[in-house]
Motif scaffolding. Structure first.
Motif, PDB file in Angstrom:
ATOM      1  N   ARG A  20     155.191  78.491  85.997  1.00 31.61           N
ATOM      2  CA  ARG A  20     155.453  77.489  87.025  1.00 31.61           C
ATOM      3  C   ARG A  20     156.307  76.350  86.472  1.00 31.61           C
ATOM      4  O   ARG A  20     157.150  75.799  87.187  1.00 31.61           O
ATOM      5  N   HIS A  24     160.005  75.283  87.701  1.00 31.82           N
ATOM      6  CA  HIS A  24     160.357  73.894  88.035  1.00 31.82           C
ATOM      7  C   HIS A  24     161.663  73.514  87.338  1.00 31.82           C
ATOM      8  O   HIS A  24     162.538  72.870  87.946  1.00 31.82           O
ATOM      9  N   ARG A 293     159.925  85.712  92.876  1.00 32.36           N
ATOM     10  CA  ARG A 293     158.761  85.243  93.609  1.00 32.36           C
ATOM     11  C   ARG A 293     158.414  86.220  94.732  1.00 32.36           C
ATOM     12  O   ARG A 293     159.303  86.783  95.390  1.00 32.36           O
ATOM     13  N   ASN A 336     151.888  83.636  87.117  1.00 28.85           N
ATOM     14  CA  ASN A 336     150.998  82.499  87.312  1.00 28.85           C
ATOM     15  C   ASN A 336     149.527  82.885  87.187  1.00 28.85           C
ATOM     16  O   ASN A 336     148.652  82.026  87.180  1.00 28.85           O
TER      17      ASN A 336
END
Length: 402
Positions: A20, A24, A293, A336
């Motif tokens: 994550r 970012h 994703r 994740n």
């Protein structure tokens, strides 16, 4: 990341990175991330085990991201390039022209002109290229630095892709070499060296050892009677990395031990000639990940599909369309939630309108949700640059060196 691969490669640190946080930094998915520390660890290991007389070059085609090339410029002894654009990358990274080799069977006249003007070593792969280089040298008023790429007269097995032996577009056949060398000595060209590239993606140490030994013997034979000894001998690379279940890493210790045996006789035969090991995938392949994703989760005819915003347009190799005869999965995890126990069998597919857009078939993963990150490891080489980026006009992936 696959725990098996982590155990085999303890220097890889992506298992400890919060995906994550990487997402970012990237600003969006999909993205490739390449790990400096993993690249450094691989080079340190090689330097510790290679004979002192073996020079290390990076083959830019494995990963031409400018940040990666500039980072490696201070860590390897030179570069091998396969296009004028890669040549510019190597020169812009501050590498001396004499430490750059330009290979490829289809160099254009403009490519060769730029290479001659730059002073790099040009690996001629035919009599046509040799004659054109002579003409360009006259035109530019310089003496080209020319190495001859040799198509070896031996065959090797256990390699993912054979690059020599038998009929091939690469290099000059061994039986044609004497005539070509005689012609070269009549021209105003400096013989920089020889280049032998027998194959790639080999995990079988005895095969690598045999190919390297035979390459060294071949170059020693070809050098007999030359008025000027070659400045260098590029012995190719071929070192593979494990991608699939059941594959074990190359036994580097065995390969390097053998080098300590066959390299001294080569130096005795060719004193002052520099030996070069050319590696690409082996330096960067395990240092990279591809992250996309999950944007949809659906069941069709009893099968679960995770649909992602990535796919083969970014990572053709992972889809199986970059040379796999039998499609197999690259290591894939939910980035994740890497420690969650697998709870479902599923197919991970991309966003393209083709059934070939598959990142993983019938894999066990934790139950996935929309927004989860799919991480494909072993993605540092032949990823973005070897993929049809513009197919269906989706956004290009981000690349980061971290």
């Amino acid at each position: 990341m696959s725990r098996t691969l982590i155990e085999q490669n303890p220097d890889l640190r992506f298992a400890d990175i919060d995906v994550r946080q990487l997402a970012h930094r990237a600003g969006r998915t999909p993205f490739f991330a390449y790990d400096r520390s993993a690249i450094d660890a691989r080079i340190r290991k090689l330097r510790a085990m290679l004979p002192s007389g073996m020079h290390l070059h990076y083959s830019i085609k494995a990963n031409p991201m400018p940040a990666v090339v500039h980072y490696l410029a201070t860590r390897v002894d030179g570069f091998d390039v396969a296009s004028a654009a890669e040549m510019a990358l190597a020169l812009n990274a501050g590498t001396a022209p004499t430490e750059i080799g330009f290979a490829g069977p289809g160099k254009s006249r403009d490519d060769l002109r730029r290479a001659v003007a730059s002073g790099i070593n040009i690996h001629a792969e035919s009599a046509t290229q040799l004659r054109l280089l002579t003409a360009l040298g006259w035109e530019l008023g310089v003496q080209p630095n020319v190495a001859i790429r040799v198509n070896p007269d031996f065959h090797v097995g256990h390699s993912g892709m054979r690059m020599g032996g038998g009929a091939a577009p690469f290099g000059v056949d061994v039986d044609q070499m004497p005539a070509l060398l005689r012609e070269l000595e009549t021209r105003e060209i400096a013989l920089a060296g020889f280049h032998v590239f027998w194959g790639s993606q080999c995990l079988h140490a005895p095969t690598v050892i045999q190919a390297q030994r035979q390459s060294a013997e071949l170059i020693a034979q070809l050098s007999d009677g030359l008025r000027t000894l070659p400045r260098f001998v590029n012995l190719g690379g071929g070192f593979g990395i494990p991608y699939f279940p059941g594959e074990a890493p190359l036994d580097l210790e065995a390969v390097c031990e053998a080098m300590h045996e066959w390299l001294p006789p080569l130096h005795e035969k060719l004193p002052g000639t520099k030996a070069i090991l050319e590696l690409g995938r082996y330096l960067v392949g395990e240092a990279g990940i591809y992250v996309c994703r999950v944007i949809d989760h659906k069941v069709s005819a009893g099968r679960t599909f995770l649909i992602t915003d990535g796919g083969l347009h970014h990572h053709l190799a992972a889809s199986g369309n970059f040379g796999q005869v039998l499609r197999r999965n690259f290591p894939v995890v939910l980035g994740n939630r890497p420690d969650d126990a697998p709870r479902q069998r599923c197919h991970v597919v991309g966003c393209l309108c083709t059934p070939l857009d598959r990142l993983a078939d019938d894999v066990e993963l934790p139950e996935a949700h929309i927004g989860d990150f799919v991480v494909v490891s072993q993605s540092g080489a032949y990823g973005r640059s070897a993929s049809p980026i513009h197919f269906l006009s989706h956004p290009e992936p981000v690349e980061m060196l971290v």
